[in-house]
Motif scaffolding. Structure first.
Motif, PDB file in Angstrom:
ATOM      1  N   MET A   1     -21.524  23.205 -17.320  1.00 47.65           N
ATOM      2  CA  MET A   1     -22.625  23.090 -16.386  1.00 47.65           C
ATOM      3  C   MET A   1     -23.668  24.154 -16.703  1.00 47.65           C
ATOM      4  O   MET A   1     -23.334  25.281 -17.046  1.00 47.65           O
ATOM      5  N   ASN A   2     -24.922  23.777 -16.568  1.00 45.03           N
ATOM      6  CA  ASN A   2     -26.045  24.678 -16.791  1.00 45.03           C
ATOM      7  C   ASN A   2     -26.939  24.626 -15.557  1.00 45.03           C
ATOM      8  O   ASN A   2     -27.250  23.544 -15.063  1.00 45.03           O
ATOM      9  N   ILE A   3     -27.341  25.798 -15.054  1.00 44.70           N
ATOM     10  CA  ILE A   3     -28.289  25.870 -13.941  1.00 44.70           C
ATOM     11  C   ILE A   3     -29.544  26.527 -14.464  1.00 44.70           C
ATOM     12  O   ILE A   3     -29.481  27.594 -15.083  1.00 44.70           O
ATOM     13  N   ARG A   4     -30.671  25.860 -14.225  1.00 44.58           N
ATOM     14  CA  ARG A   4     -31.952  26.388 -14.703  1.00 44.58           C
ATOM     15  C   ARG A   4     -33.033  26.106 -13.664  1.00 44.58           C
ATOM     16  O   ARG A   4     -32.846  25.303 -12.746  1.00 44.58           O
ATOM     17  N   GLN A   5     -34.174  26.749 -13.824  1.00 46.56           N
ATOM     18  CA  GLN A   5     -35.279  26.550 -12.895  1.00 46.56           C
ATOM     19  C   GLN A   5     -35.799  25.118 -12.995  1.00 46.56           C
ATOM     20  O   GLN A   5     -35.923  24.558 -14.087  1.00 46.56           O
ATOM     21  N   MET A   6     -36.088  24.523 -11.848  1.00 45.11           N
ATOM     22  CA  MET A   6     -36.619  23.165 -11.796  1.00 45.11           C
ATOM     23  C   MET A   6     -38.079  23.156 -12.245  1.00 45.11           C
ATOM     24  O   MET A   6     -38.836  24.092 -11.952  1.00 45.11           O
ATOM     25  N   THR A   7     -38.463  22.091 -12.951  1.00 47.39           N
ATOM     26  CA  THR A   7     -39.851  21.890 -13.355  1.00 47.39           C
ATOM     27  C   THR A   7     -40.337  20.541 -12.818  1.00 47.39           C
ATOM     28  O   THR A   7     -39.532  19.703 -12.377  1.00 47.39           O
ATOM     29  N   PHE A   8     -41.629  20.318 -12.908  1.00 51.30           N
ATOM     30  CA  PHE A   8     -42.192  19.028 -12.483  1.00 51.30           C
ATOM     31  C   PHE A   8     -41.598  17.872 -13.287  1.00 51.30           C
ATOM     32  O   PHE A   8     -41.452  16.771 -12.779  1.00 51.30           O
ATOM     33  N   ASP A   9     -41.235  18.133 -14.550  1.00 50.40           N
ATOM     34  CA  ASP A   9     -40.639  17.086 -15.390  1.00 50.40           C
ATOM     35  C   ASP A   9     -39.288  16.607 -14.859  1.00 50.40           C
ATOM     36  O   ASP A   9     -38.828  15.524 -15.204  1.00 50.40           O
ATOM     37  N   ASP A  10     -38.646  17.417 -14.025  1.00 51.24           N
ATOM     38  CA  ASP A  10     -37.342  17.060 -13.466  1.00 51.24           C
ATOM     39  C   ASP A  10     -37.445  16.139 -12.255  1.00 51.24           C
ATOM     40  O   ASP A  10     -36.430  15.623 -11.780  1.00 51.24           O
ATOM     41  N   LEU A  11     -38.649  15.928 -11.741  1.00 51.67           N
ATOM     42  CA  LEU A  11     -38.797  15.199 -10.476  1.00 51.67           C
ATOM     43  C   LEU A  11     -38.223  13.788 -10.471  1.00 51.67           C
ATOM     44  O   LEU A  11     -37.621  13.393  -9.464  1.00 51.67           O
ATOM     45  N   PRO A  12     -38.339  12.979 -11.519  1.00 50.24           N
ATOM     46  CA  PRO A  12     -37.726  11.646 -11.432  1.00 50.24           C
ATOM     47  C   PRO A  12     -36.225  11.706 -11.145  1.00 50.24           C
ATOM     48  O   PRO A  12     -35.729  11.005 -10.251  1.00 50.24           O
ATOM     49  N   ALA A  13     -35.500  12.562 -11.844  1.00 49.80           N
ATOM     50  CA  ALA A  13     -34.058  12.684 -11.612  1.00 49.80           C
ATOM     51  C   ALA A  13     -33.774  13.302 -10.246  1.00 49.80           C
ATOM     52  O   ALA A  13     -32.872  12.849  -9.525  1.00 49.80           O
ATOM     53  N   VAL A  14     -34.533  14.311  -9.880  1.00 48.81           N
ATOM     54  CA  VAL A  14     -34.329  14.977  -8.591  1.00 48.81           C
ATOM     55  C   VAL A  14     -34.593  14.012  -7.438  1.00 48.81           C
ATOM     56  O   VAL A  14     -33.815  13.959  -6.476  1.00 48.81           O
ATOM     57  N   MET A  15     -35.649  13.223  -7.548  1.00 48.47           N
ATOM     58  CA  MET A  15     -35.973  12.301  -6.449  1.00 48.47           C
ATOM     59  C   MET A  15     -34.915  11.201  -6.326  1.00 48.47           C
ATOM     60  O   MET A  15     -34.618  10.748  -5.213  1.00 48.47           O
ATOM     61  N   ALA A  16     -34.314  10.790  -7.427  1.00 47.34           N
ATOM     62  CA  ALA A  16     -33.223   9.807  -7.353  1.00 47.34           C
ATOM     63  C   ALA A  16     -32.034  10.397  -6.603  1.00 47.34           C
ATOM     64  O   ALA A  16     -31.420   9.726  -5.760  1.00 47.34           O
ATOM     65  N   ILE A  17     -31.706  11.660  -6.880  1.00 45.35           N
ATOM     66  CA  ILE A  17     -30.611  12.330  -6.175  1.00 45.35           C
ATOM     67  C   ILE A  17     -30.980  12.499  -4.700  1.00 45.35           C
ATOM     68  O   ILE A  17     -30.143  12.288  -3.813  1.00 45.35           O
ATOM     69  N   GLU A  18     -32.217  12.871  -4.430  1.00 46.93           N
ATOM     70  CA  GLU A  18     -32.692  13.059  -3.055  1.00 46.93           C
ATOM     71  C   GLU A  18     -32.499  11.784  -2.239  1.00 46.93           C
ATOM     72  O   GLU A  18     -31.975  11.809  -1.124  1.00 46.93           O
ATOM     73  N   ARG A  19     -32.927  10.659  -2.796  1.00 48.74           N
ATOM     74  CA  ARG A  19     -32.825   9.385  -2.067  1.00 48.74           C
ATOM     75  C   ARG A  19     -31.375   8.952  -1.876  1.00 48.74           C
ATOM     76  O   ARG A  19     -31.023   8.391  -0.841  1.00 48.74           O
ATOM     77  N   GLU A  20     -30.528   9.224  -2.874  1.00 47.42           N
ATOM     78  CA  GLU A  20     -29.106   8.868  -2.747  1.00 47.42           C
ATOM     79  C   GLU A  20     -28.408   9.753  -1.714  1.00 47.42           C
ATOM     80  O   GLU A  20     -27.605   9.281  -0.916  1.00 47.42           O
ATOM     81  N   THR A  21     -28.717  11.048  -1.737  1.00 42.82           N
ATOM     82  CA  THR A  21     -28.030  12.007  -0.887  1.00 42.82           C
ATOM     83  C   THR A  21     -28.517  11.972   0.559  1.00 42.82           C
ATOM     84  O   THR A  21     -27.722  12.141   1.483  1.00 42.82           O
ATOM     85  N   PHE A  22     -29.808  11.768   0.741  1.00 43.93           N
ATOM     86  CA  PHE A  22     -30.403  11.811   2.076  1.00 43.93           C
ATOM     87  C   PHE A  22     -31.154  10.508   2.367  1.00 43.93           C
ATOM     88  O   PHE A  22     -32.383  10.518   2.539  1.00 43.93           O
ATOM     89  N   PRO A  23     -30.460   9.379   2.407  1.00 39.14           N
ATOM     90  CA  PRO A  23     -31.159   8.085   2.525  1.00 39.14           C
ATOM     91  C   PRO A  23     -31.994   7.936   3.797  1.00 39.14           C
ATOM     92  O   PRO A  23     -33.005   7.235   3.779  1.00 39.14           O
ATOM     93  N   LEU A  24     -31.608   8.603   4.861  1.00 43.28           N
ATOM     94  CA  LEU A  24     -32.326   8.438   6.126  1.00 43.28           C
ATOM     95  C   LEU A  24     -33.503   9.392   6.285  1.00 43.28           C
ATOM     96  O   LEU A  24     -34.409   9.129   7.078  1.00 43.28           O
ATOM     97  N   ASP A  25     -33.491  10.495   5.571  1.00 40.32           N
ATOM     98  CA  ASP A  25     -34.572  11.468   5.744  1.00 40.32           C
ATOM     99  C   ASP A  25     -34.917  12.180   4.435  1.00 40.32           C
ATOM    100  O   ASP A  25     -35.126  13.383   4.396  1.00 40.32           O
ATOM    101  N   ALA A  26     -34.975  11.409   3.356  1.00 36.67           N
ATOM    102  CA  ALA A  26     -35.310  11.976   2.049  1.00 36.67           C
ATOM    103  C   ALA A  26     -36.732  12.536   2.050  1.00 36.67           C
ATOM    104  O   ALA A  26     -37.632  11.979   2.676  1.00 36.67           O
ATOM    105  N   TRP A  27     -36.907  13.641   1.339  1.00 33.99           N
ATOM    106  CA  TRP A  27     -38.242  14.166   1.130  1.00 33.99           C
ATOM    107  C   TRP A  27     -38.999  13.205   0.222  1.00 33.99           C
ATOM    108  O   TRP A  27     -38.414  12.555  -0.648  1.00 33.99           O
ATOM    109  N   SER A  28     -40.305  13.171   0.382  1.00 32.19           N
ATOM    110  CA  SER A  28     -41.139  12.387  -0.530  1.00 32.19           C
ATOM    111  C   SER A  28     -41.369  13.193  -1.805  1.00 32.19           C
ATOM    112  O   SER A  28     -41.192  14.420  -1.831  1.00 32.19           O
ATOM    113  N   GLU A  29     -41.796  12.497  -2.854  1.00 35.26           N
ATOM    114  CA  GLU A  29     -42.121  13.207  -4.086  1.00 35.26           C
ATOM    115  C   GLU A  29     -43.260  14.185  -3.849  1.00 35.26           C
ATOM    116  O   GLU A  29     -43.272  15.287  -4.414  1.00 35.26           O
TER     117      GLU A  29
END
Length: 148
Positions: A1-29
């Motif tokens: 596992m690697n932990i690194r600072q998030m960048t704008f390029d990571d948003l597609p993957a992050v938003m997919a996780i956001e919607r899966e994890t918090f389906p009722l109150d996901a943050w918008s992009e």
């Protein structure tokens, strides 16, 4: 596992996780972009990668001597492997570096698993925000003092 600072390029993957994890109150992009725009001034966001795939992310806000965990999410298939705990450790370290003496968070009252993780990290319940989440669920407010 690697932990690194998030960048704008990571948003597609992050938003997919956001919607899966918090389906009722996901943050918008847009909300997430706003958070990243404040990095590093008042925000610190990280992603966790396993085999070069983003499987989780976490973020905090910090100002003066206080910090707040904004979010932590890990894909369901990767939970219980210590990824969330590793990202929380990174956030706590960053909060200390920024001079915070205490850190706060809100967690869903119907998420005992997350609450127990936070308790293992020394967070204590200090209050409740009634109907905090979009579906009407209460939020448990927790706090931890930071040392050294």
């Amino acid at each position: 596992m690697n932990i690194r600072q998030m960048t704008f390029d990571d948003l597609p993957a992050v938003m997919a996780i956001e919607r899966e994890t918090f389906p009722l109150d996901a943050w918008s992009e847009g909300m997430m972009r706003g958070e990243l725009a404040e990095q590093p001034r008042t925000r610190h966001y990280v992603v966790a990668e396993v085999d070069s795939e983003i499987v989780g992310y976490a973020g905090m806000a910090a100002a003066a001597d206080q910090a707040d965990v904004q979010t932590i999410a890990v894909l369901a298939a990767h939970r219980t492997r210590g990824i969330g705990s590793a990202m929380l450790t990174v956030l706590l370290d960053e909060a200390r570096k920024r001079g915070a003496i205490e850190i706060f968070l809100e967690v869903r009252s119907d998420n005992p698993g997350a609450r127990s993780v936070y308790e293992r990290f020394g967070f204590e319940e200090i209050g409740m925000r009634r109907r905090y989440y979009d579906d009407g669920t209460d939020a448990v407010v927790m706090k931890r003092k930071l040392h050294g």
